[in-house]
Design a protein around this motif. Structure first.
Motif, PDB file in Angstrom:
ATOM      1  N   GLN A  65       0.663  -1.315   0.346  1.00  0.00           N
ATOM      2  CA  GLN A  65      -0.214   0.109  -0.026  1.00  0.00           C
ATOM      3  C   GLN A  65       1.210   1.695  -0.115  1.00  0.00           C
ATOM      4  O   GLN A  65       0.492   2.158  -1.051  1.00  0.00           O
ATOM      5  CB  GLN A  65      -0.702   0.146   1.225  1.00  0.00           C
ATOM      6  CG  GLN A  65      -2.032  -1.107   1.193  1.00  0.00           C
ATOM      7  CD  GLN A  65      -2.960  -1.410   2.182  1.00  0.00           C
ATOM      8  OE1 GLN A  65      -2.264  -1.280   3.303  1.00  0.00           O
ATOM      9  NE2 GLN A  65      -4.175  -0.391   2.578  1.00  0.00           N
ATOM     10  N   ARG A  68       2.620   1.694  -3.558  1.00  0.00           N
ATOM     11  CA  ARG A  68       1.767   2.441  -4.325  1.00  0.00           C
ATOM     12  C   ARG A  68       1.434   3.540  -4.231  1.00  0.00           C
ATOM     13  O   ARG A  68       1.095   4.005  -5.371  1.00  0.00           O
ATOM     14  CB  ARG A  68      -0.060   1.638  -4.478  1.00  0.00           C
ATOM     15  CG  ARG A  68       0.379   0.081  -4.943  1.00  0.00           C
ATOM     16  CD  ARG A  68      -1.084  -0.475  -5.140  1.00  0.00           C
ATOM     17  NE  ARG A  68      -1.614  -1.361  -4.184  1.00  0.00           N
ATOM     18  CZ  ARG A  68      -2.372  -1.064  -3.543  1.00  0.00           C
ATOM     19  NH1 ARG A  68      -3.862  -0.946  -4.331  1.00  0.00           N
ATOM     20  NH2 ARG A  68      -3.184  -1.794  -2.526  1.00  0.00           N
ATOM     21  N   THR A 167      -6.705   6.222  -8.897  1.00  0.00           N
ATOM     22  CA  THR A 167      -8.106   4.949  -8.945  1.00  0.00           C
ATOM     23  C   THR A 167      -7.846   3.826  -8.231  1.00  0.00           C
ATOM     24  O   THR A 167      -8.324   3.393  -7.944  1.00  0.00           O
ATOM     25  CB  THR A 167      -9.443   5.336 -10.333  1.00  0.00           C
ATOM     26  OG1 THR A 167      -9.593   6.861 -10.038  1.00  0.00           O
ATOM     27  CG2 THR A 167     -10.547   4.875 -10.040  1.00  0.00           C
ATOM     28  N   ARG A 168      -6.981   3.589  -9.143  1.00  0.00           N
ATOM     29  CA  ARG A 168      -6.392   2.189  -8.785  1.00  0.00           C
ATOM     30  C   ARG A 168      -5.798   1.735  -7.324  1.00  0.00           C
ATOM     31  O   ARG A 168      -6.308   0.542  -7.100  1.00  0.00           O
ATOM     32  CB  ARG A 168      -5.203   1.397 -10.120  1.00  0.00           C
ATOM     33  CG  ARG A 168      -6.578   1.093 -11.776  1.00  0.00           C
ATOM     34  CD  ARG A 168      -4.937   1.262 -12.590  1.00  0.00           C
ATOM     35  NE  ARG A 168      -5.713   0.645 -13.020  1.00  0.00           N
ATOM     36  CZ  ARG A 168      -6.052  -0.886 -13.749  1.00  0.00           C
ATOM     37  NH1 ARG A 168      -4.805  -2.160 -13.336  1.00  0.00           N
ATOM     38  NH2 ARG A 168      -6.024  -0.978 -14.966  1.00  0.00           N
ATOM     39  N   ALA A 169      -5.727   2.520  -6.893  1.00  0.00           N
ATOM     40  CA  ALA A 169      -4.746   2.848  -5.162  1.00  0.00           C
ATOM     41  C   ALA A 169      -5.970   2.584  -4.323  1.00  0.00           C
ATOM     42  O   ALA A 169      -5.838   2.456  -3.486  1.00  0.00           O
ATOM     43  CB  ALA A 169      -3.715   3.496  -4.965  1.00  0.00           C
ATOM     44  N   ALA A 170      -6.698   3.468  -4.765  1.00  0.00           N
ATOM     45  CA  ALA A 170      -8.149   3.628  -3.460  1.00  0.00           C
ATOM     46  C   ALA A 170      -9.170   2.341  -3.667  1.00  0.00           C
ATOM     47  O   ALA A 170     -10.201   2.757  -3.077  1.00  0.00           O
ATOM     48  CB  ALA A 170      -8.583   5.124  -4.134  1.00  0.00           C
ATOM     49  N   ASN A 171      -8.702   1.610  -4.658  1.00  0.00           N
ATOM     50  CA  ASN A 171      -9.917   0.850  -4.542  1.00  0.00           C
ATOM     51  C   ASN A 171      -9.604  -0.817  -5.309  1.00  0.00           C
ATOM     52  O   ASN A 171      -8.083  -0.487  -5.370  1.00  0.00           O
ATOM     53  CB  ASN A 171     -10.469   0.810  -5.889  1.00  0.00           C
ATOM     54  CG  ASN A 171     -11.969   2.262  -6.540  1.00  0.00           C
ATOM     55  OD1 ASN A 171     -12.892   2.164  -5.659  1.00  0.00           O
ATOM     56  ND2 ASN A 171     -11.581   3.457  -6.575  1.00  0.00           N
ATOM     57  N   ASP A 172      -9.361  -1.622  -4.677  1.00  0.00           N
ATOM     58  CA  ASP A 172      -8.727  -3.255  -4.460  1.00  0.00           C
ATOM     59  C   ASP A 172      -9.222  -3.686  -6.200  1.00  0.00           C
ATOM     60  O   ASP A 172      -9.459  -3.325  -6.913  1.00  0.00           O
ATOM     61  CB  ASP A 172     -10.113  -4.056  -3.854  1.00  0.00           C
ATOM     62  CG  ASP A 172     -10.737  -4.263  -2.368  1.00  0.00           C
ATOM     63  OD1 ASP A 172      -9.650  -3.087  -1.596  1.00  0.00           O
ATOM     64  OD2 ASP A 172     -11.216  -4.026  -2.380  1.00  0.00           O
ATOM     65  N   ALA A 173      -8.021  -3.544  -6.337  1.00  0.00           N
ATOM     66  CA  ALA A 173      -6.993  -4.170  -7.433  1.00  0.00           C
ATOM     67  C   ALA A 173      -6.862  -5.776  -7.603  1.00  0.00           C
ATOM     68  O   ALA A 173      -6.208  -6.142  -6.335  1.00  0.00           O
ATOM     69  CB  ALA A 173      -5.681  -3.005  -8.096  1.00  0.00           C
ATOM     70  N   THR A 184      -4.959 -10.027  -4.401  1.00  0.00           N
ATOM     71  CA  THR A 184      -5.953  -9.577  -4.712  1.00  0.00           C
ATOM     72  C   THR A 184      -5.879  -8.104  -3.561  1.00  0.00           C
ATOM     73  O   THR A 184      -5.601  -8.825  -2.676  1.00  0.00           O
ATOM     74  CB  THR A 184      -7.832  -8.802  -4.064  1.00  0.00           C
ATOM     75  OG1 THR A 184      -8.454  -9.960  -5.032  1.00  0.00           O
ATOM     76  CG2 THR A 184      -8.535  -7.498  -4.291  1.00  0.00           C
ATOM     77  N   ARG A 186      -4.525  -4.805  -1.635  1.00  0.00           N
ATOM     78  CA  ARG A 186      -5.715  -4.234  -0.655  1.00  0.00           C
ATOM     79  C   ARG A 186      -6.153  -2.497  -1.103  1.00  0.00           C
ATOM     80  O   ARG A 186      -4.581  -2.159  -1.313  1.00  0.00           O
ATOM     81  CB  ARG A 186      -5.138  -4.217   0.411  1.00  0.00           C
ATOM     82  CG  ARG A 186      -5.487  -5.743   1.469  1.00  0.00           C
ATOM     83  CD  ARG A 186      -4.730  -5.801   2.938  1.00  0.00           C
ATOM     84  NE  ARG A 186      -5.409  -4.760   3.260  1.00  0.00           N
ATOM     85  CZ  ARG A 186      -4.743  -3.934   4.760  1.00  0.00           C
ATOM     86  NH1 ARG A 186      -3.172  -4.653   4.578  1.00  0.00           N
ATOM     87  NH2 ARG A 186      -5.168  -2.819   5.631  1.00  0.00           N
ATOM     88  N   ARG A 187      -6.657  -1.898  -0.929  1.00  0.00           N
ATOM     89  CA  ARG A 187      -7.699  -0.578  -1.749  1.00  0.00           C
ATOM     90  C   ARG A 187      -6.422  -0.116  -0.191  1.00  0.00           C
ATOM     91  O   ARG A 187      -5.898   0.345   0.933  1.00  0.00           O
ATOM     92  CB  ARG A 187      -8.693  -0.177  -1.229  1.00  0.00           C
ATOM     93  CG  ARG A 187      -9.689   0.097  -0.014  1.00  0.00           C
ATOM     94  CD  ARG A 187     -10.402   0.936  -0.204  1.00  0.00           C
ATOM     95  NE  ARG A 187     -11.012   0.748   0.799  1.00  0.00           N
ATOM     96  CZ  ARG A 187     -11.387   1.901   1.271  1.00  0.00           C
ATOM     97  NH1 ARG A 187     -10.922   2.904   1.238  1.00  0.00           N
ATOM     98  NH2 ARG A 187     -12.264   1.838   2.704  1.00  0.00           N
TER      99      ARG A 187
END
Length: 312
Positions: A65, A68, A167-173, A184, A186-187
């Motif tokens: 995290q 990212r 956007t990708r960092a703030a959401n589960d990828a 997965t 973690r956001r």
């Protein structure tokens, strides 16, 4: 429209107003001090303000995290470096706001180039409209492309990459390993992500300033006016603006924000006219309107949903 949605819309309007006012704060600051130094101090102070609230969340970030978040911050640092250089060398604040807003149109293109995402059909309509607006601004009174315009366009491209990574960092990828296993990621909590980004931008612009700008002479002549613009930009234009936007988006459906947030360049141009006495020729106005139209076209699905919500 519900009372909650109405309150969220009003807060988002306040966010766009703060964004527009922040352009004025920053322009006043770069008239008094080196631009990269200003950004380093602005984002350091904003990061410290946010860290007071985000500290517990920062301590819970794992290595992935944090890395990212750092990557997002590095890209945003480059974007803000280009932006402030555009503001420093540019001759028209209002025009610069519309040029920078091209980053919104370029987000789907950047997502396609970097992550192989398929852009919506509206993107291919918005791009030529935006290009026409850019051409009108560059060709106003004959070909007159200036360094400030180049920096603004470079900033827009970097902002597009920043929006995509953020956007990708703030959401589960979801990612697939070479073995075929699906995991997965973690956001990153929004407040912690933003705080790390603020400090990283300060680091990037600070290093650039140390290499390129006269720190010793500037610090020796540091004045109350300089400090005032830095504090205003860091608190009102950065930390408080972020807090309001996060609060509003927790209340409102996404489509409302889509419409309201595109008002930023309009407010910026208005404030620049009131504060600096800026005026635009008919060609410049046409170019800005074309870019604004491209923003609406690019976000047309959200615009349509918002209009439907407001009218029912």
């Amino acid at each position: 429209m519900s009372a909650t949605a109405g309150r969220a819309d009003l807060v988002l309007v306040a966010v766009t107003l703060l964004a527009g006012i922040s352009w004025i704060f920053s322009k006043e600051a770069v008239l008094l001090m080196p631009p990269l130094m200003f950004m380093a101090l602005r984002f350091l102070l904003a990061g410290l303000v946010l860290a007071l609230v985000a500290w517990p969340r920062l301590l819970r970030l794992d290595r992935d995290q944090f890395l990212r978040s750092l990557r997002v911050g590095l890209v945003f640092g480059l974007a803000m470096s280009f932006w402030i250089l555009g503001l420093n060398f540019g001759t028209h604040v209002g025009e610069g706001a519309f040029l920078t807003s091209l980053g919104v149109v370029l987000v789907p293109v950047m997502a396609r180039l970097v992550f192989k995402e398929t852009p919506p059909a509206s993107t291919w309509v918005a791009l030529p409209v935006a290009a026409a607006g850019l051409a009108l601004l560059a060709l106003e009174g004959g070909f007159r492309a200036e360094p400030g315009q180049g920096f603004y366009v470079a900033a827009a491209a970097m902002f597009a990459l920043f929006f995509t990574l953020n956007t990708r960092a703030a959401n589960d990828a979801v990612r697939t390993a070479a073995s075929g296993a699906v995991t997965t990621r973690r956001r990153v909590p929004a407040l912690a992500l933003t705080t790390v980004v603020m400090f990283t931008v300060s680091l990037v612009t600070g290093l650039g300033s140390l290499l390129l700008e006269p720190w010793r002479a500037t610090l020796a002549g540091f004045s109350g006016a300089m400090a005032g613009w830095v504090i205003a930009s860091a608190t009102l234009g950065t930390a408080f603006r972020f807090f309001l936007q996060t609060y509003a988006q927790s209340l409102s459906v996404h489509s409302h924000g889509v419409v309201i947030l595109v008002l930023e360049p309009m407010w910026t141009a208005l404030f620049a006219a009131l504060w600096f006495g800026e005026t635009m020729t008919a060609v410049q106005v046409s170019g800005c309107l074309m870019i604004f139209l491209s923003l609406l076209v690019n976000r047309w699905p959200g615009v349509r949903r918002a209009l439907k919500a407001w009218l029912t």
